[in-house]
Design a protein around this motif. Structure first.
Motif, PDB file in Angstrom:
ATOM      1  N   GLY A 136      -4.561  -7.444   8.612  1.00 14.38           N
ATOM      2  CA  GLY A 136      -3.161  -7.671   8.284  1.00 14.38           C
ATOM      3  C   GLY A 136      -2.456  -6.364   8.002  1.00 14.38           C
ATOM      4  O   GLY A 136      -3.081  -5.309   7.868  1.00 14.38           O
ATOM      5  N   VAL A 137      -1.146  -6.417   7.921  1.00 14.72           N
ATOM      6  CA  VAL A 137      -0.338  -5.235   7.616  1.00 14.72           C
ATOM      7  C   VAL A 137       0.551  -5.562   6.425  1.00 14.72           C
ATOM      8  O   VAL A 137       1.198  -6.615   6.387  1.00 14.72           O
ATOM      9  N   ILE A 138       0.567  -4.676   5.459  1.00 12.58           N
ATOM     10  CA  ILE A 138       1.431  -4.812   4.287  1.00 12.58           C
ATOM     11  C   ILE A 138       2.553  -3.799   4.414  1.00 12.58           C
ATOM     12  O   ILE A 138       2.305  -2.584   4.424  1.00 12.58           O
ATOM     13  N   LYS A 139       3.767  -4.306   4.550  1.00 11.66           N
ATOM     14  CA  LYS A 139       4.922  -3.415   4.610  1.00 11.66           C
ATOM     15  C   LYS A 139       5.471  -3.199   3.211  1.00 11.66           C
ATOM     16  O   LYS A 139       5.393  -4.077   2.354  1.00 11.66           O
ATOM     17  N   GLY A 140       6.033  -2.013   2.987  1.00 13.22           N
ATOM     18  CA  GLY A 140       6.575  -1.719   1.687  1.00 13.22           C
ATOM     19  C   GLY A 140       7.375  -0.438   1.686  1.00 13.22           C
ATOM     20  O   GLY A 140       7.812   0.049   2.727  1.00 13.22           O
ATOM     21  N   HIS A 141       7.548   0.137   0.496  1.00 13.77           N
ATOM     22  CA  HIS A 141       8.320   1.362   0.351  1.00 13.77           C
ATOM     23  C   HIS A 141       7.754   2.171  -0.801  1.00 13.77           C
ATOM     24  O   HIS A 141       6.947   1.678  -1.594  1.00 13.77           O
ATOM     25  N   LEU A 142       8.161   3.405  -0.896  1.00 16.03           N
ATOM     26  CA  LEU A 142       7.738   4.278  -1.980  1.00 16.03           C
ATOM     27  C   LEU A 142       8.793   4.302  -3.065  1.00 16.03           C
ATOM     28  O   LEU A 142       9.988   4.403  -2.788  1.00 16.03           O
ATOM     29  N   ASP A 143       8.341   4.211  -4.321  1.00 14.43           N
ATOM     30  CA  ASP A 143       9.299   4.281  -5.416  1.00 14.43           C
ATOM     31  C   ASP A 143       9.509   5.745  -5.826  1.00 14.43           C
ATOM     32  O   ASP A 143       9.006   6.674  -5.169  1.00 14.43           O
ATOM     33  N   ALA A 144      10.216   5.934  -6.928  1.00 11.64           N
ATOM     34  CA  ALA A 144      10.551   7.290  -7.356  1.00 11.64           C
ATOM     35  C   ALA A 144       9.323   8.106  -7.720  1.00 11.64           C
ATOM     36  O   ALA A 144       9.343   9.341  -7.685  1.00 11.64           O
ATOM     37  N   GLN A 145       8.253   7.426  -8.097  1.00  9.34           N
ATOM     38  CA  GLN A 145       6.998   8.113  -8.438  1.00  9.34           C
ATOM     39  C   GLN A 145       6.073   8.249  -7.231  1.00  9.34           C
ATOM     40  O   GLN A 145       4.907   8.596  -7.369  1.00  9.34           O
TER      41      GLN A 145
END
Length: 518
Positions: free
Chosen positions: A328-337
């Motif tokens: 599977g693939v988990i999409k996401g983003h990077l936070d400020a940290q």
């Protein structure tokens, strides 16, 4: 052998009449145990328990060592590197994962030895059926623990009886041939004592099907194909069958199904029987809710291991249903940290990586992960606490080992139907591979994609003498793709076909010596 010797010494002291003469009512002790069939059955349950301890780390040594999986390099956390070292062939005798699996397997062996020794004078009233069931399962378990150890470490200490004093707790190594001879003897005897499964789902206990499969696997490993094939053929007559849908095999609702020959049992809850594989295989992230469900939103610090590689993804054929069921693939983003925050789980079929480097190593905006131990939503209020079992042998594995054992005897025509049963379930056309060499490559390919992430790949590469060429080429590609890899990584030498004897074991018992190259 500090851990295992200390364990055996404690067992020996606990068995000494000099130290234990009173048996308080309600306290389990050797003096008031092994007095009934129920006592032996309870002890047998305890002999199964180390299977979980070994399986909890086995993927690091048996799957990440191969070209199937790698890891998501976490630049923010450069703490323990033991698993990374195993994947990159940089491990040494101080690696704690190596020590963990060594200790777990030997604890299982000690527990089976106690049972088998006590069964020499079974309690009054124990019928022959119970004797056979208890003895057969204990023998099969002991053989299973030794089979894993001998393939991981080569020549090892061979304990065949309960340790009852400090002197017998320290044993030097037996040869590989001697260990295999004992494995064969245990499995052969168990084969005559146990019965095939009578219904599905099964209880999870070892049956004649598991024993025949593992004994066949032993013979396949030893290249005794004429002995392996009849055992695998016998399993095809025991009522096992492929489930129609590949993805269904790994659902918790299908535990111990007709496709399961043997799987290590896990159960969520507070009794120390839960699994946590999905936490290892999803990314390290402060928020797991988008992956595991809103009731399981935790800070996962154990993840980013056993990541499916681009090398593996590239070999799935178009239309192979196993790819979407396995990865599977988990999409996401990077936070400020710069922590990865998941947004959603999506299908790899519409989210394939095109960089050649694999998700998780470039923008960290998407991560591949193993789906076989992924059964959301998770509703338990306990973190790192899931129901997912670990498959040891499935019926498709038997079919492919049978095809291989027949092909290696020059019977490629007889082998093809077994191979094609597996391909048909995957939605693929029947193979028309002809000739031993072509079919050998086809079977190897099918084993890689059918059994991906089930701790088969490294052992298959070693067994077929492909580990050095395959992993050397793979390592060259890895070092080109990932600049953080050391120049000394992926130095795949003959010595690296087995692991080091754990350092602390050699310090307690210098007579063990050390494997070459370590």
């Amino acid at each position: 052998m500090k851990n295992i010797v200390l364990f055996l010494l404690v067992a020996a002291i606990g068995c000494s009449k000099k130290f234990v003469t009173l048996y308080p009512e309600g306290q389990v002790n050797e003096g008031n145990f092994y007095k009934s069939t129920a006592d032996f059955q309870e002890a047998l349950v305890g002999a199964y328990s180390p299977l979980r301890d070994a399986a909890n780390v086995a993927f690091s040594l048996e799957e990440m060592r191969s070209d199937n999986t790698f890891l998501d390099y976490n630049a923010k956390d450069r703490g323990g590197s033991g698993t990374e070292d195993l994947a990159e062939f940089l491990d040494n005798s101080s690696n704690t994962t190596i020590e963990t699996i060594w200790t777990a397997d030997y604890q299982g062996i000690q527990r089976t030895n106690v049972i088998l020794d006590k069964m020499k004078t079974p309690p009054a009233g124990m019928n022959d059926s119970a004797k056979n069931q208890i003895t057969g399962q204990a023998e099969a378990l002991r053989a299973h623990y030794y089979f894993e150890l001998v393939r991981l470490f080569g020549s090892i200490p061979l304990y065949l009886h309960e340790v009852t004093d400090a002197k017998t707790a320290v044993v030097n190594r037996s040869s590989v041939d001697e260990v295999y001879a004992q494995i064969e003897a245990d499995l052969s005897d168990a084969l005559g004592k146990l019965s095939p499964p009578t219904k599905f789902p099964q209880s999870g206990a070892i049956t004649k099907g598991m024993v025949a499969t593992e004994l066949g696997h032993v013979y396949l490993t030893l290249k005794q194909y004429d002995k392996a094939a009849p055992l695998f053929q016998s399993v095809t007559q025991m009522g096992y069958a492929l489930l129609p849908n590949y993805a269904d095999v790994f659902k918790t609702s299908n535990k111990n199904s007709s496709e399961s020959i043997f799987e290590i049992q896990y159960k969520s809850g507070t009794d120390n029987q839960a699994s946590q594989f999905v936490y290892y295989f999803i990314p390290t992230t402060p928020s797991t809710g988008a992956i595991l469900g809103p009731s399981a939103d935790y800070n996962n610090t154990e993840g980013s291991l056993n990541i499916p590689t681009q090398s593996l993804i590239n070999v799935y054929e178009p239309g192979d249903t196993r790819l979407d069921a396995s990865v599977g693939v988990i999409k996401g983003h990077l936070d400020a940290q710069t922590d990865f925050i998941p947004d959603s789980v999506v299908s790899i079929l519409s989210n394939k990586d095109t960089t050649g480097r694999g998700y998780g190593f470039t923008t960290s905006a998407a991560h591949r992960f193993i789906k076989k131990q992924y059964n959301p939503p998770y509703t338990t209020p306990l973190e790192y606490n899931t129901d997912d079992d670990w498959p040891v042998y499935r019926y498709s594995d038997v079919l492919l080992m049978l095809a291989e054992s027949l092909n290696e005897q020059g019977q490629s025509g007889a082998a093809l139907p077994y191979l094609n049963q597996v391909r048909k379930r995957a939605g693929l056309p029947a193979s028309t591979a002809s000739g031993q060499a072509m079919l050998r490559d086809t079977i190897a390919h099918e084993r890689r994609v059918e059994l991906a992430f089930e701790n088969k790949r490294w052992f298959d590469l070693v067994r077929t003498s492909q580990a050095i060429p395959v992993m050397t080429a793979y390592g060259t590609d890895q070092k080109k793709a990932f600049p953080f890899l050391l120049p000394t990584s992926y130095n795949v030498t003959p010595n690296k076909m087995i692991y080091a004897i754990p350092f602390r074991e050699t310090q307690v018992n210098p007579g063990l010596g050390q494997n070459p190259g370590y």
